[in-house]
Design an enzyme around this catalytic site. Structure first.
Site, PDB file in Angstrom:
ATOM      1  N   CYS A  50       0.865  -1.182   0.000  1.00  0.00           N
ATOM      2  CA  CYS A  50       0.000   0.000   0.000  1.00  0.00           C
ATOM      3  C   CYS A  50       0.896   1.224   0.000  1.00  0.00           C
ATOM      4  O   CYS A  50       1.900   1.251   0.707  1.00  0.00           O
ATOM      5  CB  CYS A  50      -0.890  -0.005   1.244  1.00  0.00           C
ATOM      6  SG  CYS A  50      -2.096   1.346   1.266  1.00  0.00           S
ATOM      7  N   CYS A  83      -0.025   4.446   6.787  1.00  0.00           N
ATOM      8  CA  CYS A  83      -0.655   4.535   8.109  1.00  0.00           C
ATOM      9  C   CYS A  83       0.310   3.918   9.127  1.00  0.00           C
ATOM     10  O   CYS A  83       0.806   2.802   8.919  1.00  0.00           O
ATOM     11  CB  CYS A  83      -1.997   3.816   8.114  1.00  0.00           C
ATOM     12  SG  CYS A  83      -3.126   4.509   6.885  1.00  0.00           S
ATOM     13  N   CYS A 107      -0.172   0.287  10.585  1.00  0.00           N
ATOM     14  CA  CYS A 107      -0.528  -0.810   9.665  1.00  0.00           C
ATOM     15  C   CYS A 107       0.713  -1.437   9.058  1.00  0.00           C
ATOM     16  O   CYS A 107       1.554  -0.740   8.486  1.00  0.00           O
ATOM     17  CB  CYS A 107      -1.428  -0.276   8.550  1.00  0.00           C
ATOM     18  SG  CYS A 107      -1.769  -1.498   7.282  1.00  0.00           S
ATOM     19  N   GLY A 133      -3.830  -3.085   0.782  1.00  0.00           N
ATOM     20  CA  GLY A 133      -4.012  -2.053  -0.228  1.00  0.00           C
ATOM     21  C   GLY A 133      -5.169  -1.110   0.035  1.00  0.00           C
ATOM     22  O   GLY A 133      -6.035  -1.375   0.854  1.00  0.00           O
ATOM     23  N   GLU A 134      -5.150  -0.006  -0.693  1.00  0.00           N
ATOM     24  CA  GLU A 134      -6.221   0.991  -0.613  1.00  0.00           C
ATOM     25  C   GLU A 134      -7.081   0.839  -1.875  1.00  0.00           C
ATOM     26  O   GLU A 134      -6.659   1.230  -2.967  1.00  0.00           O
ATOM     27  CB  GLU A 134      -5.598   2.390  -0.515  1.00  0.00           C
ATOM     28  CG  GLU A 134      -6.571   3.537  -0.702  1.00  0.00           C
ATOM     29  CD  GLU A 134      -7.827   3.431   0.146  1.00  0.00           C
ATOM     30  OE1 GLU A 134      -7.727   3.349   1.378  1.00  0.00           O
ATOM     31  OE2 GLU A 134      -8.934   3.428  -0.444  1.00  0.00           O
ATOM     32  N   SER A 189     -13.575  -0.848   2.217  1.00  0.00           N
ATOM     33  CA  SER A 189     -12.984  -0.044   3.290  1.00  0.00           C
ATOM     34  C   SER A 189     -11.946   0.904   2.709  1.00  0.00           C
ATOM     35  O   SER A 189     -11.061   0.491   1.956  1.00  0.00           O
ATOM     36  CB  SER A 189     -12.324  -0.971   4.314  1.00  0.00           C
ATOM     37  OG  SER A 189     -11.649  -0.213   5.289  1.00  0.00           O
ATOM     38  N   SER A 192     -11.918   4.174   7.495  1.00  0.00           N
ATOM     39  CA  SER A 192     -10.927   4.023   8.560  1.00  0.00           C
ATOM     40  C   SER A 192     -10.698   5.378   9.198  1.00  0.00           C
ATOM     41  O   SER A 192      -9.867   6.150   8.731  1.00  0.00           O
ATOM     42  CB  SER A 192      -9.626   3.476   7.973  1.00  0.00           C
ATOM     43  OG  SER A 192      -9.843   2.176   7.490  1.00  0.00           O
ATOM     44  N   HIS A 195     -10.202   6.260  12.871  1.00  0.00           N
ATOM     45  CA  HIS A 195      -9.066   6.058  13.794  1.00  0.00           C
ATOM     46  C   HIS A 195      -8.649   7.246  14.647  1.00  0.00           C
ATOM     47  O   HIS A 195      -7.935   7.071  15.630  1.00  0.00           O
ATOM     48  CB  HIS A 195      -7.820   5.551  13.059  1.00  0.00           C
ATOM     49  CG  HIS A 195      -8.046   4.309  12.268  1.00  0.00           C
ATOM     50  ND1 HIS A 195      -8.809   3.260  12.723  1.00  0.00           N
ATOM     51  CD2 HIS A 195      -7.615   3.938  11.033  1.00  0.00           C
ATOM     52  CE1 HIS A 195      -8.831   2.303  11.803  1.00  0.00           C
ATOM     53  NE2 HIS A 195      -8.130   2.689  10.765  1.00  0.00           N
ATOM     54  N   ASN A 212      -3.767  -4.901  16.404  1.00  0.00           N
ATOM     55  CA  ASN A 212      -3.004  -6.146  16.251  1.00  0.00           C
ATOM     56  C   ASN A 212      -1.557  -5.781  15.994  1.00  0.00           C
ATOM     57  O   ASN A 212      -1.256  -5.070  15.038  1.00  0.00           O
ATOM     58  CB  ASN A 212      -3.549  -6.953  15.057  1.00  0.00           C
ATOM     59  CG  ASN A 212      -4.908  -7.529  15.376  1.00  0.00           C
ATOM     60  OD1 ASN A 212      -5.082  -8.216  16.376  1.00  0.00           O
ATOM     61  ND2 ASN A 212      -5.888  -7.221  14.546  1.00  0.00           N
ATOM     62  N   CYS A 236      -6.560  -8.128  11.154  1.00  0.00           N
ATOM     63  CA  CYS A 236      -6.424  -6.815  10.512  1.00  0.00           C
ATOM     64  C   CYS A 236      -5.018  -6.270  10.684  1.00  0.00           C
ATOM     65  O   CYS A 236      -4.505  -6.229  11.797  1.00  0.00           O
ATOM     66  CB  CYS A 236      -7.343  -5.787  11.160  1.00  0.00           C
ATOM     67  SG  CYS A 236      -9.053  -6.194  11.103  1.00  0.00           S
TER      68      CYS A 236
HETATM   69  N1  SAH Z   1      -6.701   0.416   3.015  1.00  0.00           N
HETATM   70  C1  SAH Z   1      -8.031   0.257   3.480  1.00  0.00           C
HETATM   71  C2  SAH Z   1      -8.437  -1.199   3.641  1.00  0.00           C
HETATM   72  C3  SAH Z   1      -7.445  -2.175   4.250  1.00  0.00           C
HETATM   73  S1  SAH Z   1      -7.119  -2.095   5.964  1.00  0.00           S
HETATM   74  C4  SAH Z   1      -8.239   0.997   4.759  1.00  0.00           C
HETATM   75  O1  SAH Z   1      -7.269   1.450   5.345  1.00  0.00           O
HETATM   76  O2  SAH Z   1      -9.394   1.175   5.146  1.00  0.00           O
HETATM   77  C5  SAH Z   1      -8.563  -2.737   6.796  1.00  0.00           C
HETATM   78  C6  SAH Z   1      -8.709  -2.172   8.222  1.00  0.00           C
HETATM   79  O3  SAH Z   1      -7.695  -2.700   9.119  1.00  0.00           O
HETATM   80  C7  SAH Z   1      -8.552  -0.657   8.252  1.00  0.00           C
HETATM   81  O4  SAH Z   1      -9.531  -0.060   9.065  1.00  0.00           O
HETATM   82  C8  SAH Z   1      -7.185  -0.521   8.868  1.00  0.00           C
HETATM   83  O5  SAH Z   1      -7.018   0.749   9.407  1.00  0.00           O
HETATM   84  C9  SAH Z   1      -7.168  -1.640   9.879  1.00  0.00           C
HETATM   85  N2  SAH Z   1      -5.816  -1.970  10.383  1.00  0.00           N
HETATM   86  C10 SAH Z   1      -4.650  -1.800   9.741  1.00  0.00           C
HETATM   87  N3  SAH Z   1      -3.626  -2.198  10.534  1.00  0.00           N
HETATM   88  C11 SAH Z   1      -4.176  -2.629  11.688  1.00  0.00           C
HETATM   89  C12 SAH Z   1      -3.624  -3.189  12.897  1.00  0.00           C
HETATM   90  N4  SAH Z   1      -2.329  -3.397  13.019  1.00  0.00           N
HETATM   91  N5  SAH Z   1      -4.481  -3.550  13.875  1.00  0.00           N
HETATM   92  C13 SAH Z   1      -5.811  -3.375  13.711  1.00  0.00           C
HETATM   93  N6  SAH Z   1      -6.384  -2.866  12.601  1.00  0.00           N
HETATM   94  C14 SAH Z   1      -5.574  -2.485  11.604  1.00  0.00           C
HETATM   95 FE1  SF4 Z   2      -2.912   1.191   3.407  1.00  0.00          FE
HETATM   96 FE2  SF4 Z   2      -5.200   0.749   4.748  1.00  0.00          FE
HETATM   97 FE3  SF4 Z   2      -2.830  -0.020   5.769  1.00  0.00          FE
HETATM   98 FE4  SF4 Z   2      -3.430   2.573   5.633  1.00  0.00          FE
HETATM   99  S1  SF4 Z   2      -4.500   0.996   6.860  1.00  0.00           S
HETATM  100  S2  SF4 Z   2      -1.459   1.624   5.050  1.00  0.00           S
HETATM  101  S3  SF4 Z   2      -4.573   2.661   3.717  1.00  0.00           S
HETATM  102  S4  SF4 Z   2      -3.801  -0.822   3.907  1.00  0.00           S
END
Ligand code: SAH
Ligand code: SF4
Length: 370
Positions: free
Chosen positions: A120, A124, A127, A175-176, A207, A229, A231, A306, A349
């Protein structure tokens, strides 16, 4: 030594072509229009992986198809099963790139979590996917292929009408999705087609981290359920957690949610909120969240963080998550805490593709335009 006949044109993959593209391809091939409909049925309703299985087509026609086309799914690099029934497939594409797809069975449904990109470009900070160096968009066949692989593994061909194990699809993998809108849209149109994979738009949730201009387009053209998302409830915090916020700040994001077509009490927008200890988990944050989403048909999904190797955050304690959830709930919103699934196989996630190496921001490739 094996030599390849370079004069032979490469065979085109028919998986991933939508109705119009398949019809156009068959017209070019000199086949009558009803052939395209027959192929559609075999590929997306019956899950055929081989032209030889298409018994309603004549043998010579099948042979001609096989010489010119393929029915290619991604290859399965590995398949893991969690103690809780969650399954995760690491899939490899023709260029060697890999993504993960996760199936989460529950009492009354089965959700498939699909990826839209390799890695991605959005960074973030909580993530793991956002720390991967290699990034590319998935093509439509690589997105539809994830659903087909799950159907293969779960023995769900021909596409069943009832008693399905894949009832819902969430674009919440790597991915986004709104940075790869065209291919995601093409794939979802195939997935939603009633004569194919036949998964209704009401059972599909996309999402996004908040790509505001594309939210409008997604609503108008696909009308799938939207998850956002969020947050963070203040721009300074959200800028740190979801750097895309600097481009599309919270007010603009919420405005796009307010005007999302089809949002109603029956079809609420999901706001995802990852619980990070000491960062975004105070009662004041919860109250501000309630204020922000006022007027939007919304549900709040609280996601315990997570962790992953080198992660700069910790998950909020249970008591803080409970207190946060109680405030949101008392204000009239559903605020379930997402139970982490498949943690033992790193399928929860934000844990996808955990084997990849964390890279520093300066080493990343430049971001493509949204
Ligand atoms: N890129 C998109 C979709 C993929 S992520 C987005 O960001 O919405 C799917 C979800 O998992 C998002 O809400 C993201 O913020 C969340 N996520 C990412 N890393 C995480 C983590 N380490 N623990 C919990 N949720 C997480
Ligand atoms: Fe990409 Fe979604 Fe992870 Fe942000 S949370 S880095 S948009 S996959």
């Amino acid at each position: 030594m094996l030599t390849k006949d370079l004069s032979e044109p490469p065979r085109r993959n028919l998986v991933g072509l939508g109705r119009d593209a398949l019809a156009a391809e068959m017209a070019k091939f000199g086949a009558e229009p009803f052939r395209a409909r027959q192929l559609w049925h075999w590929i997306y309703r019956r899950g055929a992986t081989d032209f030889a299985a298409m018994t309603s087509l004549s043998k010579p026609f099948r042979d001609r198809l096989a010489a010119r086309y393929m029915l290619q799914r991604p290859a399965i690099s590995s398949a893991l099963a969690s103690v809780d029934g969650t399954r995760k497939w690491l899939l490899r594409f023709a260029d060697g790139e890999e993504v993960e797809t996760v199936h989460i069975p529950e009492e009354d449904r089965g959700t498939l979590c699909v990826s839209s990109q390799v890695g991605c470009t959005l960074t973030c900070s909580f993530c793991h996917t956002g720390t991967q160096r290699l990034v590319r968009n998935l093509a439509s066949d690589e997105i539809v292929g994830q659903v087909m692989i799950a159907r293969d593994a779960l023995g769900e061909w021909p596409s069943p009408q009832d008693d399905r194990q894949v009832t819902n699809i969430v674009l919440m993998g790597m991915g986004e999705p709104l940075y790869n809108y065209e291919n995601v849209a093409a794939a979802l149109k195939i997935v939603m087609d009633g004569e194919g994979l036949s998964i209704s738009r009401r059972k599909i949730t996309l999402s996004t981290s908040g790509v505001v201009p594309m939210i409008r387009r997604c609503g108008a053209e696909l009308a799938v359920n939207l998850a956002v998302s969020l947050h963070g409830v203040r721009d300074d915090i959200r800028d740190r957690l979801v750097p895309l916020n600097r481009k599309y700040p919270i007010v603009e994001l919420l405005e796009a949610c307010r005007s999302y077509p089809g949002a109603s009490n029956a079809r609420r927008i999901t706001f995802e909120y990852v619980m990070l200890k000491g960062i975004n988990d105070s009662p004041a944050d919860a109250r501000e969240l309630v204020r922000l989403v006022g007027g939007i048909p919304a549900k709040i999904n609280l996601i315990p963080f997570n962790t992953w190797p080198g992660a700069p955050y910790e998950c909020s304690p249970d008591a803080a998550i409970k207190a946060f959830s109680d405030i949101v709930f008392a204000a009239g919103y559903s605020a379930p805490v997402r139970t982490p699934r498949g943690r033992d196989i790193l399928a929860a996630c934000g844990q996808l593709k955990s084997a990849s190496v964390r890279v520093r921001r300066g080493e990343r490739p430049p971001l493509p335009a949204a």
